[in-house]
Scaffold this active site. Structure first.
Site, short mmCIF file in Angstrom:
data_model
loop_
_atom_site.label_atom_id
_atom_site.label_comp_id
_atom_site.label_asym_id
_atom_site.label_seq_id
_atom_site.Cartn_x
_atom_site.Cartn_y
_atom_site.Cartn_z
N SER A 19 34.29 -30.82 -95.85
CA SER A 19 33.86 -29.55 -95.27
C SER A 19 34.48 -28.35 -95.98
O SER A 19 34.31 -28.18 -97.17
CB SER A 19 34.18 -29.56 -93.77
OG SER A 19 33.49 -28.53 -93.11
N ASP A 38 28.46 -32.51 -91.78
CA ASP A 38 29.87 -32.20 -92.04
C ASP A 38 30.73 -33.45 -92.25
O ASP A 38 30.79 -34.34 -91.39
CB ASP A 38 30.39 -31.41 -90.84
CG ASP A 38 31.70 -30.71 -91.14
OD1 ASP A 38 32.54 -31.30 -91.82
OD2 ASP A 38 31.87 -29.57 -90.68
#
Length: 557
Positions: free
Chosen positions: A317, A435
């Site tokens: 991320s 993510d």
């Protein structure tokens, strides 16, 4: 054979008459590198004494190798099965071409009855082995014989000596040519150099190497660019073969059938290569965490200033944004300037300048976000990065971890930062990706799989106690918005994943980011500062792990 027996410690104290009697019991055997002397579980009918060469004692169950010890000239092995009548409890595989002397069960029993001091010597050796195994029960595969094509071989040796505190022997087999070498300076740096090795024959090299590895942990063979019988033999005996050049010679790719590396002959690349050989590779994991991930910049600043190397990166991320920029060669000043623009570029709460309305699977489609990262990463592929990088994403359908190590870096970063409900999941291959923090928020497990020797994590995800403390900051009493709810839920999930996984980490750097929210992209300098402070606290531990820890060479008794 009697003179050969005299040189072996196991027989050295016996009289000529006794050695003469032993001669008739002994059998010479020769094994080449990689050959198996015997396998675990075999019936044992002979023991072996190493006259020259080197072997390793291993377990090879389930297709994986566990190394128990390396044995050199004068050591013996295989006696336990003879004395107990039980199957072999380990395999023995040749590391350096070996000449062995073997004795059968009946012959050994007769010799021990006639010469009890042989039984005493066996007992002593068994006791030494038990002590070594208790202290270090499983060893790593050693890379102690290194064949190098390139005149920077002494520079590589100096780096290994500096990192380990152990002497390195450079044996010139003609690879240094007429190049002048300051041997006194090398010696002061822990490197011993001997020239004239090109006068050896290929058949003489194994015995010379077996004597060198008894005295030195590291032997660097400087070999010439053109093949010969001696060069081919050196490559065959080496644990790793390295060409210091921009591109590989075709014959080397064919001759070096295992552990062949091509490394650019520049100081920073040679230093990284030395860390790989000396098992000092530093892996850094950069966690997810939204705006809090800007603290990773402060961590990198301190590591760079203190000359703590980063040999590989694993990121998720927000960590993937910072890590990819750093791995691409951008300076930390450039990365900080990019971070200051993120307030209007990628902040899902305070607005986008790269806004493109999404579909039913996300508020933001993400095409403009991808274009933005392609621009700032200059369209680079993973193979073009200066530091090896692994980016983590999650398959939203299967929940599996998806790793990116090849292809366009921007696509991987776009996938890894795709917060659930915010960004539309990109489809890459057969995966719809979200993510990376949802599956591996602090991806140290990847560093372990990539054989990092020192695993460092920069973790900016607050635990549950820190979140509970933050409720005092809620003054308005208003319910959070939908985006804040999504981001908060993701953060709680990531915190629990970190707590439950319990990954092996050598150094955990934990910036004090609880005071910041996941969307505080307008507080760049403050967040970077807490990263600096956390890295400073970790420096003593890092220095201790990377300091030279020279081993003591155990000579055959």
């Amino acid at each position: 054979m009697r003179n050969d027996l005299r040189l072996i410690p196991f027989f050295s104290e016996l009289s000529d008459d006794v050695l003469g009697a032993i001669e008739k019991y002994c059998r010479r055997e020769h094994y080449s590198r990689g050959e198996l002397v015997f396998a675990e579980g075999d019936f044992g009918d002979r023991m072996y004494i190493i006259q020259s060469g080197q072997v390793k004692v291993v377990s090879e169950r389930n297709g994986s190798e566990r190394i128990f010890s390396y044995l050199n000239p004068g050591n013996f092995f295989g006696e336990t099965a003879l004395l107990t009548g039980e199957p072999r409890n380990a395999s023995v595989r040749v590391v350096i071409d070996s000449d062995l002397i073997s004795l059968g069960r009946q012959e050994l029993q007769e010799l021990i009855e006639q010469h009890p001091n042989m039984g005493v010597e066996i007992s002593r050796e068994l006791s030494r082995r038990l002590t070594r195994q208790l202290q270090s029960p499983v060893l790593q595969e050693e890379l102690n014989i290194v064949a190098v094509v390139g005149q920077q071989a002494p520079a590589l040796a100096e780096q290994v000596a500096m990192m380990t505190g152990e002497e390195v022997f450079v044996f010139d087999l003609g690879g240094l040519g007429a190049m002048p070498v300051d041997q006194a300076a090398l010696s002061q740096g822990g490197v011993q150099l001997a020239r004239g090795g090109q006068n050896l024959t290929a058949d003489e090299l194994p015995a010379r190497l077996s004597s060198l590895v008894q005295e030195y942990f590291w032997v660097v063979l400087a070999i010439p660019l053109r093949p010969s019988l001696l060069t081919i033999k050196a490559i065959d005996l080496a644990d790793v073969t390295i060409q210091l050049a921009d591109t590989a010679e075709r014959w080397l790719t064919q001759a070096a059938t295992r552990n062949f590396l091509v490394v650019k002959p520049e100081p920073k690349h040679i230093a990284r290569l030395a860390r790989k050989i000396a098992r000092r590779q530093v892996g850094l994991a950069l966690s997810s965490g939204g705006a809090r991930g800007l603290a990773h910049i402060g961590v990198l600043e301190v590591l760079e200033h203190e000359r703590i190397p980063v040999d590989m990166l694993a990121t998720a991320s927000m960590g993937s944004i910072i890590g990819s920029l750093y791995a691409s060669g951008k300076s930390l000043e450039e990365i900080t300037q990019i971070a200051r623009l993120m307030q209007r570029q990628v902040n899902p709460i305070k607005g986008f300048t790269i806004w493109d309305p999404g579909s039913r699977s996300g508020i933001v489609r993400g095409n403009k976000t991808l274009d933005y990262f392609r621009k700032i990463l200059q369209g680079k592929n993973f193979q073009e990065l200066e530091i090896p990088l692994t980016v983590v994403a999650c398959d939203v359908i299967t929940g599996e971890e998806v790793l990116f190590r090849a292809g366009p870096v921007a696509d991987a970063v776009r996938a890894s930062m795709s917060m659930i409900g915010i960004f539309e999941p990109p489809k890459i291959g057969d995966h719809f990706l979200v993510d990376g923090g949802t599956v591996n928020p602090v991806p140290t497990s990847i560093l372990k799989d990539n054989h990092a020797d020192v695993i460092v994590a920069s973790n900016v995800i607050p635990g549950l106690p820190e979140r509970i403390h933050r409720k005092e900051q809620l003054k308005t009493g208003k319910a959070p918005g939908v985006v804040s709810i999504i981001l908060g839920a993701l953060e709680i999930m990531e915190s629990e994943i970190i707590r439950s996984r319990g990954e092996a980490i050598d150094v955990m750097i934990t910036p004090d980011v609880a005071q910041f929210s996941i969307s505080d992209f307008d507080r760049v300098d403050d967040i970077i500062q807490v990263g600096r402070e956390a890295a400073q606290r970790a420096l003593p531990q890092l220095r201790q792990l990377l300091a030279p820890h020279p081993r003591v060479k155990a000579y055959a008794a």
